[in-house]
Design a protein around this motif. Sequence first.
Motif, short mmCIF file in Angstrom:
data_model
loop_
_atom_site.label_atom_id
_atom_site.label_comp_id
_atom_site.label_asym_id
_atom_site.label_seq_id
_atom_site.Cartn_x
_atom_site.Cartn_y
_atom_site.Cartn_z
N PHE A 38 0.96 -1.16 0.08
CA PHE A 38 -0.05 0.04 0.00
C PHE A 38 0.89 1.30 -0.03
O PHE A 38 0.24 2.42 -0.45
CB PHE A 38 -1.00 -0.05 1.10
CG PHE A 38 -1.79 -1.19 1.13
CD1 PHE A 38 -2.83 -1.31 0.18
CD2 PHE A 38 -1.52 -2.17 1.91
CE1 PHE A 38 -3.73 -2.48 0.33
CE2 PHE A 38 -2.44 -3.37 2.08
CZ PHE A 38 -3.27 -3.73 1.20
N VAL A 39 2.09 1.13 0.34
CA VAL A 39 3.00 2.29 -0.06
C VAL A 39 3.39 2.42 -1.35
O VAL A 39 3.37 3.27 -2.25
CB VAL A 39 4.29 2.07 0.79
CG1 VAL A 39 5.15 3.36 0.57
CG2 VAL A 39 4.00 2.40 2.42
N GLY A 40 3.84 1.31 -1.94
CA GLY A 40 4.37 1.05 -3.32
C GLY A 40 3.24 1.18 -4.28
O GLY A 40 3.56 1.71 -5.33
N GLY A 132 -1.21 13.74 -4.69
CA GLY A 132 -2.73 13.66 -4.39
C GLY A 132 -3.14 12.67 -3.37
O GLY A 132 -2.21 12.31 -2.43
N ALA A 133 -4.24 11.69 -3.59
CA ALA A 133 -4.35 10.59 -2.61
C ALA A 133 -3.59 9.70 -2.55
O ALA A 133 -3.26 9.22 -1.36
CB ALA A 133 -5.79 10.23 -3.24
N ALA A 134 -2.57 9.48 -3.61
CA ALA A 134 -1.82 8.39 -3.51
C ALA A 134 -0.52 8.76 -2.40
O ALA A 134 -0.13 7.91 -1.60
CB ALA A 134 -0.81 8.42 -4.91
N THR A 135 -0.50 9.90 -2.09
CA THR A 135 0.61 10.67 -1.15
C THR A 135 -0.12 10.28 0.35
O THR A 135 0.68 9.61 1.03
CB THR A 135 0.88 12.05 -1.38
OG1 THR A 135 1.64 12.23 -2.60
CG2 THR A 135 2.02 12.45 -0.27
N LEU A 136 -1.11 10.52 0.19
CA LEU A 136 -1.67 10.37 1.66
C LEU A 136 -2.01 8.84 2.08
O LEU A 136 -1.91 8.49 2.96
CB LEU A 136 -3.09 11.03 1.77
CG LEU A 136 -3.10 12.71 1.66
CD1 LEU A 136 -4.52 13.36 1.99
CD2 LEU A 136 -2.25 13.09 2.91
N LEU A 137 -2.45 8.12 1.02
CA LEU A 137 -2.53 6.72 1.26
C LEU A 137 -1.16 5.94 1.57
O LEU A 137 -1.16 5.22 2.28
CB LEU A 137 -3.23 6.09 0.25
CG LEU A 137 -4.65 6.48 -0.29
CD1 LEU A 137 -5.27 5.83 -1.57
CD2 LEU A 137 -5.51 5.94 1.03
N ALA A 138 -0.32 6.58 0.74
CA ALA A 138 1.19 5.89 1.03
C ALA A 138 1.68 6.17 2.45
O ALA A 138 2.28 5.39 3.25
CB ALA A 138 2.23 6.52 -0.03
N LEU A 139 1.39 7.42 2.96
CA LEU A 139 1.55 8.00 4.22
C LEU A 139 1.13 6.94 5.38
O LEU A 139 1.54 6.43 6.44
CB LEU A 139 1.39 9.25 4.57
CG LEU A 139 2.35 10.36 3.85
CD1 LEU A 139 1.78 11.66 4.22
CD2 LEU A 139 3.81 10.21 4.40
N ALA A 141 0.11 4.05 5.04
CA ALA A 141 0.62 2.57 4.78
C ALA A 141 1.98 2.64 5.60
O ALA A 141 2.31 1.51 6.14
CB ALA A 141 0.47 2.01 3.56
N PHE A 142 2.64 3.60 5.35
CA PHE A 142 3.85 3.75 5.96
C PHE A 142 3.85 3.85 7.42
O PHE A 142 4.74 2.92 8.22
CB PHE A 142 4.75 5.01 5.54
CG PHE A 142 5.92 5.45 6.33
CD1 PHE A 142 7.11 4.70 6.29
CD2 PHE A 142 5.88 6.42 7.29
CE1 PHE A 142 8.30 5.12 6.58
CE2 PHE A 142 7.05 6.60 7.85
CZ PHE A 142 8.33 6.03 7.77
N GLY A 143 3.03 4.50 8.12
CA GLY A 143 2.54 4.48 9.47
C GLY A 143 2.26 3.10 10.01
O GLY A 143 2.47 2.62 11.12
N ALA A 144 1.58 2.19 8.95
CA ALA A 144 1.26 0.96 9.45
C ALA A 144 2.50 0.08 9.60
O ALA A 144 2.56 -0.97 10.21
CB ALA A 144 0.14 0.58 8.58
N LEU A 145 3.37 0.14 8.52
CA LEU A 145 4.66 -0.31 8.71
C LEU A 145 5.25 -0.18 9.88
O LEU A 145 6.03 -1.12 10.18
CB LEU A 145 5.26 0.10 7.35
CG LEU A 145 6.98 -0.34 7.02
CD1 LEU A 145 6.87 -1.96 6.93
CD2 LEU A 145 7.50 0.07 6.02
N VAL A 146 5.43 1.01 10.28
CA VAL A 146 6.32 1.38 11.50
C VAL A 146 5.56 0.61 12.60
O VAL A 146 6.13 0.18 13.54
CB VAL A 146 6.33 2.97 11.49
CG1 VAL A 146 7.02 3.26 13.04
CG2 VAL A 146 7.25 3.44 10.37
N GLY A 147 4.13 0.94 12.62
CA GLY A 147 3.55 0.40 13.67
C GLY A 147 3.71 -1.22 13.85
O GLY A 147 3.76 -1.60 15.12
#
Length: 290
Positions: A38-40, A132-139, A141-147
């Motif tokens: 979901f990041v990539g 756009g939306a891709a940036t927020l969705l990637a962020l 997913a990045f938060g979920a990766l760190v979590g």
Amino acid sequence: AATPPLEPCLRVLWPDLVPPARLESAYAMDSASQELVFVGGPLVVAGCVAAGSTAGALWVGALLGLLGVFVVATAAPTRDWKAPLRSPDWLGPLRSRGLTVLLVSLTGVGAAIGGLNVLVVFYTEHRHVPGGAATLLALNAFGALVGGLGYGAVRWSSSPPRRTLLLTVGLAAAYALLCLVPSPPYMAALMILTGLFLAPVLTAAFVLVGKLAPAGTVTEAFAWLVTLMTTGIALGSTAAGLVLAHATESWAACVGVLGVAVGVVVLAAGQRCLAAGGSDTADDPAGAAV
């Protein structure tokens, strides 16, 4: 219908690949690494669209999907795995009351995810957000990766049912902040925050699925988890879309809060069933022995 059932097939392998003491860390790595998709994914789509090839994004997705299926299908743990014996029952894993409680709660979490996806698209259509939306969705997913990675690095002393409940409460609080609909920089921070709680919630749920599913039904239990979460995502997307057609973004954000709140209520009411493990399976000796 054509989507390969990679998630349930992968998760049923972990107990055979790692010792029991490391199983929860393995599930955390599973949940965290899944967020790389979901990041990539959004970034690949954004890159292909920016290059002027919308169809190219679909071709890249198809090729990556085929590559992933090939890797999993040919891996030694997949080829060596044998399904354990199970007691025949038309309900399968759903005869476990605790598992049913967990799956219903995760449907609410799925509704929150679906609502967020639609809200983000609407939000970026009315504000300038780079990518756009891709940036927020990637962020997110990045938060979920760190979590997920953080969750796996901690030795937890609380029980899985209680831990799942507390993490879901945290997820509800994070989604509640989205109702403020802040400016893009703060929205980006909130996307990371909601992700930080999501992966740990899923990791704790994976552990419970393994404990609650009757013998021989773990793969099917994980398939139910994916099915009901996807159903929740569909319901949340629909609800958020309808709300945005007639009301403000704040009300659309409430869809996510309501979804997770339902999950919290179900988990709180079902703590005894969740703590019972596989022993609450409707008078089934095989299930009770898990």
